[in-house]
Design an enzyme around this catalytic site. Sequence first.
Site, mmCIF file in Angstrom:
data_model
loop_
_atom_site.group_PDB
_atom_site.id
_atom_site.type_symbol
_atom_site.label_atom_id
_atom_site.label_comp_id
_atom_site.label_asym_id
_atom_site.label_seq_id
_atom_site.Cartn_x
_atom_site.Cartn_y
_atom_site.Cartn_z
ATOM 1 N N ASN A 66 0.769 -1.223 0.057
ATOM 2 C CA ASN A 66 -0.017 -0.114 -0.106
ATOM 3 C C ASN A 66 0.982 1.028 0.146
ATOM 4 O O ASN A 66 1.471 1.372 1.057
ATOM 5 C CB ASN A 66 -0.898 -0.067 1.136
ATOM 6 C CG ASN A 66 -1.757 1.338 1.376
ATOM 7 O OD1 ASN A 66 -1.733 2.070 0.492
ATOM 8 N ND2 ASN A 66 -2.254 1.384 2.559
ATOM 9 N N LYS A 107 0.071 4.265 -0.219
ATOM 10 C CA LYS A 107 -0.603 5.574 0.342
ATOM 11 C C LYS A 107 -0.027 6.817 -0.577
ATOM 12 O O LYS A 107 -0.247 6.556 -1.541
ATOM 13 C CB LYS A 107 0.267 5.641 1.582
ATOM 14 C CG LYS A 107 -0.131 4.226 2.779
ATOM 15 C CD LYS A 107 0.003 4.465 3.981
ATOM 16 C CE LYS A 107 -0.038 3.263 4.582
ATOM 17 N NZ LYS A 107 0.087 3.147 6.302
ATOM 18 N N HIS A 152 -9.431 1.120 5.216
ATOM 19 C CA HIS A 152 -7.990 1.267 5.747
ATOM 20 C C HIS A 152 -8.193 2.331 7.263
ATOM 21 O O HIS A 152 -8.896 3.326 7.087
ATOM 22 C CB HIS A 152 -7.110 1.937 4.907
ATOM 23 C CG HIS A 152 -5.719 1.853 5.348
ATOM 24 N ND1 HIS A 152 -5.155 2.836 6.408
ATOM 25 C CD2 HIS A 152 -4.673 1.109 5.265
ATOM 26 C CE1 HIS A 152 -3.973 2.599 6.493
ATOM 27 N NE2 HIS A 152 -3.619 1.382 6.156
ATOM 28 N N GLU A 173 -6.555 4.645 7.980
ATOM 29 C CA GLU A 173 -6.138 6.236 7.932
ATOM 30 C C GLU A 173 -7.610 6.647 7.231
ATOM 31 O O GLU A 173 -8.108 8.146 7.202
ATOM 32 C CB GLU A 173 -5.147 6.419 6.799
ATOM 33 C CG GLU A 173 -3.700 6.119 7.646
ATOM 34 C CD GLU A 173 -2.628 5.389 6.828
ATOM 35 O OE1 GLU A 173 -2.572 5.559 5.815
ATOM 36 O OE2 GLU A 173 -1.673 5.007 7.618
ATOM 37 N N GLU A 187 -4.868 -4.777 10.773
ATOM 38 C CA GLU A 187 -3.992 -4.005 10.880
ATOM 39 C C GLU A 187 -4.225 -3.204 12.353
ATOM 40 O O GLU A 187 -5.019 -2.059 12.059
ATOM 41 C CB GLU A 187 -3.900 -2.842 9.680
ATOM 42 C CG GLU A 187 -3.638 -3.482 8.349
ATOM 43 C CD GLU A 187 -3.210 -2.297 7.403
ATOM 44 O OE1 GLU A 187 -1.922 -2.795 6.878
ATOM 45 O OE2 GLU A 187 -3.837 -1.455 7.018
ATOM 46 N N GLY A 234 3.064 2.433 10.733
ATOM 47 C CA GLY A 234 3.904 3.621 10.502
ATOM 48 C C GLY A 234 4.621 3.960 11.983
ATOM 49 O O GLY A 234 5.459 4.571 11.940
ATOM 50 N N SER A 239 3.845 -2.121 10.001
ATOM 51 C CA SER A 239 5.383 -2.284 10.082
ATOM 52 C C SER A 239 6.169 -3.468 9.646
ATOM 53 O O SER A 239 6.947 -3.863 10.467
ATOM 54 C CB SER A 239 5.811 -1.649 11.572
ATOM 55 O OG SER A 239 5.257 -0.394 11.925
ATOM 56 N N GLY A 277 2.898 -0.938 4.192
ATOM 57 C CA GLY A 277 3.267 0.378 3.772
ATOM 58 C C GLY A 277 4.402 0.752 3.492
ATOM 59 O O GLY A 277 5.202 0.608 2.484
HETATM 60 P P1 13P Z 1 3.352 0.456 7.616
HETATM 61 O O1 13P Z 1 3.817 -0.755 6.985
HETATM 62 O O2 13P Z 1 4.132 1.754 7.210
HETATM 63 O O3 13P Z 1 3.214 0.467 9.110
HETATM 64 O O4 13P Z 1 1.846 0.689 7.087
HETATM 65 C C1 13P Z 1 0.883 -0.600 7.261
HETATM 66 C C2 13P Z 1 -0.245 -0.117 6.640
HETATM 67 O O5 13P Z 1 -1.031 0.625 6.918
HETATM 68 C C3 13P Z 1 -0.455 -0.715 5.164
HETATM 69 O O6 13P Z 1 -1.777 -0.407 4.499
#
Ligand code: 13P
Length: 254
Positions: free
Chosen positions: A13, A15, A99, A101, A171, A177, A216, A237
Amino acid sequence: MTQTTRQILVMGNWKLNGNKAMVADLIGALKAPAAECPNVAVAVCPPVLFLGQAQTLLADSLIALGAQDVDLNSVGAFTGENSAAMYKEFGVQYVLVGHSERRTLHRESDATVAAKFAVVQTAGLTPVLCIGETDAQFEANETQAVVERQLQAVIDHSGIHAFNNAVIAYEPVWAIGTGKTATPDIAQKVHAAIRTFLAGFDAAIAAKVQILYGGSVKGASAAGLFAMSDIDGALVGGAALQAEEFAAIIRAGA
Ligand code: 13P
């Protein structure tokens, strides 16, 4: 439940990251690792603006294309939005819905996410339902209640059979992140609980659905996660933006 019938799926992803040069470099660098690991399904979800470029670059590869969100509507006066039908034209196979976010920054409710899930499926694409608890919910031992509520919204809207053609991504928000990956044991426990919850509706569907872990994930942590019986891949991510890291995650699934 055995993992033998479920393929490992590694999905990036991206983003709000990237530019034309990076899309070309990253996809170029991922083709070989993906081809070396034909038993691992690989997908990338670039920003919408780069779907056309990515589609062209991926034409001769085994890497699938995904989108990060979708609008509820298929056509009309909805400024700034993108429809599932538009994604189809660009060869998109997967669409992320819910997601964290989007749930947080765009205030998407469980009901909205469930409706988006249905829109994706109706268009013939595969929804990737993202679920997971916040740090406070984790500390309050509410993880299971939260993910069950998020799953129930989809079941209420579309029925359990909707999970015949869907992917779930667990997640935990506190791991996204932050560099704090859930340990394989913590993640496995939640994945098993998700599967048990779905099995209460339909055991065959529960046994079949791919449940990815996200938060992560790095090359170094992927193998430990994939060794768990109910973890069927990763939604990645930050590490998905680095070709070597993402390739290491793909190889960990082979
Ligand atoms: P990270 O791998 O940066 O923690 O993000 C995970 C994520 O939100 C994937 O959709």
